[in-house]
Design a protein around this motif. Structure first.
Motif, PDB file in Angstrom:
ATOM      1  N   GLN A  76       0.708  -1.166   0.042  1.00  0.00           N
ATOM      2  CA  GLN A  76      -0.003   0.094   0.050  1.00  0.00           C
ATOM      3  C   GLN A  76       0.795   1.250  -0.019  1.00  0.00           C
ATOM      4  N   PHE A  77       2.131   1.254   0.736  1.00  0.00           N
ATOM      5  CA  PHE A  77       2.724   2.155   0.723  1.00  0.00           C
ATOM      6  C   PHE A  77       3.600   2.666  -0.627  1.00  0.00           C
ATOM      7  N   VAL A  78       4.170   1.361  -1.042  1.00  0.00           N
ATOM      8  CA  VAL A  78       5.035   1.836  -2.102  1.00  0.00           C
ATOM      9  C   VAL A  78       4.531   2.053  -3.555  1.00  0.00           C
ATOM     10  N   MET A  79       3.392   1.328  -3.872  1.00  0.00           N
ATOM     11  CA  MET A  79       2.897   1.291  -5.174  1.00  0.00           C
ATOM     12  C   MET A  79       2.465   2.744  -5.701  1.00  0.00           C
ATOM     13  N   PRO A  80       1.980   3.639  -4.969  1.00  0.00           N
ATOM     14  CA  PRO A  80       2.086   4.988  -5.708  1.00  0.00           C
ATOM     15  C   PRO A  80       3.261   5.691  -6.015  1.00  0.00           C
ATOM     16  N   GLY A  81       4.436   5.274  -5.329  1.00  0.00           N
ATOM     17  CA  GLY A  81       5.941   5.748  -5.743  1.00  0.00           C
ATOM     18  C   GLY A  81       6.365   4.830  -6.731  1.00  0.00           C
ATOM     19  N   ILE A  82       5.787   3.622  -7.196  1.00  0.00           N
ATOM     20  CA  ILE A  82       6.254   2.751  -8.043  1.00  0.00           C
ATOM     21  C   ILE A  82       5.691   3.616  -9.558  1.00  0.00           C
ATOM     22  N   MET A  83       4.358   4.094  -9.247  1.00  0.00           N
ATOM     23  CA  MET A  83       3.773   4.900 -10.400  1.00  0.00           C
ATOM     24  C   MET A  83       4.710   5.899 -10.783  1.00  0.00           C
ATOM     25  N   VAL A 129       5.055  11.197 -23.320  1.00  0.00           N
ATOM     26  CA  VAL A 129       3.819  11.480 -22.066  1.00  0.00           C
ATOM     27  C   VAL A 129       2.729  10.378 -22.611  1.00  0.00           C
ATOM     28  N   MET A 130       2.487  10.030 -23.835  1.00  0.00           N
ATOM     29  CA  MET A 130       1.518   8.952 -24.000  1.00  0.00           C
ATOM     30  C   MET A 130       2.087   7.580 -23.603  1.00  0.00           C
ATOM     31  N   ARG A 131       3.252   7.344 -23.610  1.00  0.00           N
ATOM     32  CA  ARG A 131       4.052   6.158 -23.014  1.00  0.00           C
ATOM     33  C   ARG A 131       3.784   6.245 -21.344  1.00  0.00           C
ATOM     34  N   MET A 132       4.104   7.280 -20.991  1.00  0.00           N
ATOM     35  CA  MET A 132       3.826   7.508 -19.490  1.00  0.00           C
ATOM     36  C   MET A 132       2.400   7.162 -19.003  1.00  0.00           C
ATOM     37  N   ILE A 133       1.464   7.657 -19.739  1.00  0.00           N
ATOM     38  CA  ILE A 133       0.137   7.511 -19.167  1.00  0.00           C
ATOM     39  C   ILE A 133      -0.268   5.951 -19.399  1.00  0.00           C
ATOM     40  N   LEU A 134       0.119   5.415 -20.415  1.00  0.00           N
ATOM     41  CA  LEU A 134      -0.099   3.866 -20.457  1.00  0.00           C
ATOM     42  C   LEU A 134       0.535   3.286 -19.619  1.00  0.00           C
ATOM     43  N   GLY A 135       1.704   3.552 -19.132  1.00  0.00           N
ATOM     44  CA  GLY A 135       2.716   2.709 -18.161  1.00  0.00           C
ATOM     45  C   GLY A 135       1.908   3.102 -16.758  1.00  0.00           C
ATOM     46  N   GLN A 136       1.361   4.121 -16.524  1.00  0.00           N
ATOM     47  CA  GLN A 136       0.634   4.354 -15.328  1.00  0.00           C
ATOM     48  C   GLN A 136      -0.368   3.366 -15.246  1.00  0.00           C
ATOM     49  N   LEU A 137      -1.293   3.514 -16.394  1.00  0.00           N
ATOM     50  CA  LEU A 137      -2.420   2.566 -16.179  1.00  0.00           C
ATOM     51  C   LEU A 137      -2.075   1.088 -16.156  1.00  0.00           C
ATOM     52  N   VAL A 138      -1.059   0.824 -16.644  1.00  0.00           N
ATOM     53  CA  VAL A 138      -0.756  -0.509 -16.746  1.00  0.00           C
ATOM     54  C   VAL A 138      -0.223  -1.022 -15.283  1.00  0.00           C
ATOM     55  N   ILE A 139       0.714  -0.183 -14.588  1.00  0.00           N
ATOM     56  CA  ILE A 139       0.973  -0.440 -13.341  1.00  0.00           C
ATOM     57  C   ILE A 139      -0.029  -0.304 -12.384  1.00  0.00           C
ATOM     58  N   LEU A 140      -0.871   0.548 -12.329  1.00  0.00           N
ATOM     59  CA  LEU A 140      -2.179   0.517 -11.517  1.00  0.00           C
ATOM     60  C   LEU A 140      -2.990  -0.908 -11.538  1.00  0.00           C
ATOM     61  N   ALA A 141      -3.365  -1.327 -12.866  1.00  0.00           N
ATOM     62  CA  ALA A 141      -3.856  -2.412 -12.970  1.00  0.00           C
ATOM     63  C   ALA A 141      -3.116  -3.503 -12.261  1.00  0.00           C
ATOM     64  N   PHE A 142      -1.683  -3.559 -12.490  1.00  0.00           N
ATOM     65  CA  PHE A 142      -0.899  -4.817 -12.126  1.00  0.00           C
ATOM     66  C   PHE A 142      -1.029  -4.513 -10.537  1.00  0.00           C
ATOM     67  N   ALA A 143      -0.858  -3.253  -9.909  1.00  0.00           N
ATOM     68  CA  ALA A 143      -0.709  -3.111  -8.477  1.00  0.00           C
ATOM     69  C   ALA A 143      -2.374  -3.907  -7.939  1.00  0.00           C
ATOM     70  N   LEU A 144      -3.593  -3.341  -8.532  1.00  0.00           N
ATOM     71  CA  LEU A 144      -4.569  -3.949  -8.035  1.00  0.00           C
ATOM     72  C   LEU A 144      -4.693  -5.491  -8.225  1.00  0.00           C
ATOM     73  N   ILE A 145      -4.097  -6.178  -9.139  1.00  0.00           N
ATOM     74  CA  ILE A 145      -4.070  -7.519  -9.164  1.00  0.00           C
ATOM     75  C   ILE A 145      -3.266  -8.249  -8.277  1.00  0.00           C
ATOM     76  N   ILE A 146      -2.025  -7.452  -7.824  1.00  0.00           N
ATOM     77  CA  ILE A 146      -1.216  -8.275  -6.453  1.00  0.00           C
ATOM     78  C   ILE A 146      -1.630  -7.804  -5.256  1.00  0.00           C
ATOM     79  N   GLY A 147      -2.830  -7.065  -5.238  1.00  0.00           N
ATOM     80  CA  GLY A 147      -3.339  -6.868  -3.814  1.00  0.00           C
ATOM     81  C   GLY A 147      -3.520  -5.534  -3.369  1.00  0.00           C
ATOM     82  N   PHE A 148      -3.135  -4.395  -4.193  1.00  0.00           N
ATOM     83  CA  PHE A 148      -3.126  -3.031  -3.830  1.00  0.00           C
ATOM     84  C   PHE A 148      -4.509  -2.345  -3.947  1.00  0.00           C
TER      85      PHE A 148
END
Length: 272
Positions: A76-83, A129-148
Motif C-alpha cells: 500500500q505504501f510503495v505502489m504510488p511511488g512505483i507509479m 507522455v503517451m507512454r507514461m500514461i499507458l505505463g501508469q494505467l498498466v502499473i495501476l492495474a498490476f497493483a490491483l492484481i497483486i493486492g493494492f
C-alpha cells in the motif's frame, strides 16, 4: 522568411505561417511518427511497463517485510511511488531518443520540411507522455492484481494520474535539454541516469523520510518526486493532498519555465 526555390524551408527556419494551430498539428504529426516505432520495436514499452513491475515485486516481496513489517502494508505504501518511478524511467528516454535522431541525421531531415521548429521537441515529449500514461494505467492495474487497494474514488485516481503526467512532462523537458547539449548517445544515457537517480531514490518512494538522517530528511522532503508521491498517496489512499499538490505543481511550473526555453534554444543552436 524565405523559402527555397524547390519548395522546402532552409534548415532551422520556421514556417512563414507558423501559428498556434500549426505548431500543435505538427507536434502531433511528429509524435505519431515516434509512436509508430512501437509496433516494430515493442521493447520501447518495456521501460514503461515491465521494469516498474520488477521494481514493485522486488521491493514488496524482498524488502517489504523488513521495511514495513508486512508485505501487505508495504504494498500500500510503495505502489504510488512505483507509479512515479515509471514516470522517471520514461522521461529519461526523451533525451536519448533526441540524441539518437541527431546521430542518425533524422533531425536534419526534419529541418528541411515545412514544419514548426518546436514540433520535433514537442512531438518527442508528447509521444513519451503517451507512454507514461499507458505505463501508469498498466502499473495501476498490476497493483490491483497483486493486492493494492484504492481507498478514495475515481476522481482522485484521475487526479493522481494527471499530477504524475504533469511531472513527467517537466522531467521530459529536462531530459530533452540533456539530449540536446550532449554530443553522444552514451553521454546522454549517463547524464540522464545521474539526474534521474536522486529523483528516484532520494525520496519518500521506498521509505519514510523520518527514518533518514536529519540533513537528508530536509533534502528528501523538498525533492519534487517526494511531493508528487505524497500527493498521490493522499489521492489514492486518503490523507493530506492540498499542501503536497500545491508544492509539487510549483516545482513543475518552475522546471517547465526553465527547461522548455533552454531546450528550444539548444535545439535552435545545434546543427549536428
Amino acid at each position: 522568411m524565405s523559402v527555397k526555390a524547390n519548395g522546402v524551408m532552409a534548415p532551422g527556419q520556421a514556417l512563414p505561417s507558423e501559428g498556434g494551430l500549426n505548431v500543435v498539428r505538427h507536434a502531433f504529426v511528429v509524435a505519431r511518427r515516434n509512436l509508430k516505432k512501437i509496433p516494430g520495436d515493442p521493447s520501447l514499452l518495456l521501460d514503461a511497463t515491465v521494469m516498474p513491475m520488477i521494481f514493485a515485486l522486488m521491493f514488496i516481496y524482498v524488502f517489504g517485510g523488513a521495511i514495513a513489517g508486512t508485505q501487505a502494508d508495504y504494498r500500500q505504501f510503495v505502489m504510488p511511488g512505483i507509479m512515479a518511478i515509471t514516470i522517471t524511467i520514461v522521461a529519461r528516454t526523451t533525451g536519448i531518443a533526441l540524441a539518437v535522431d541527431f546521430s542518425k541525421g533524422v533531425v536534419d531531415r526534419f529541418r528541411t520540411l515545412p514544419i514548426a521548429r518546436s514540433a520535433v521537441l514537442s512531438g518527442q515529449v508528447i509521444a513519451d507522455v503517451m507512454r507514461m500514461i499507458l505505463g501508469q494505467l498498466v502499473i495501476l492495474a498490476f497493483a490491483l492484481i497483486i493486492g493494492f487497494r484504492v481507498h478514495t474514488n475515481m476522481v482522485s485516481v484521475l487526479g493522481a494520474v494527471a499530477l504524475l503526467t504533469a511531472f513527467g512532462v517537466a522531467l521530459s523537458w529536462i531530459s530533452a535539454f540533456i539530449g540536446l547539449t550532449m554530443r553522444s548517445v552514451q553521454s546522454v544515457e549517463t547524464v540522464t541516469t545521474l539526474v534521474m537517480t536522486p529523483l528516484q531514490f532520494g525520496t519518500s518512494v521506498f521509505v519514510m523520510p523520518g527514518t533518514m538522517p536529519g540533513w537528508l530528511q530536509v533534502v528528501v522532503e523538498w525533492n519534487p518526486t517526494t511531493l508528487v508521491v505524497d500527493a498521490c498517496r493522499g489521492m489514492l489512499l486518503g490523507g493530506e493532498v492540498a499542501e503536497p499538490t500545491v508544492k509539487a505543481m510549483a516545482w513543475i511550473a518552475v522546471l517547465l519555465a526553465v527547461f522548455v526555453p533552454l531546450s528550444v534554444r539548444a535545439y535552435s543552436r545545434r546543427r549536428n
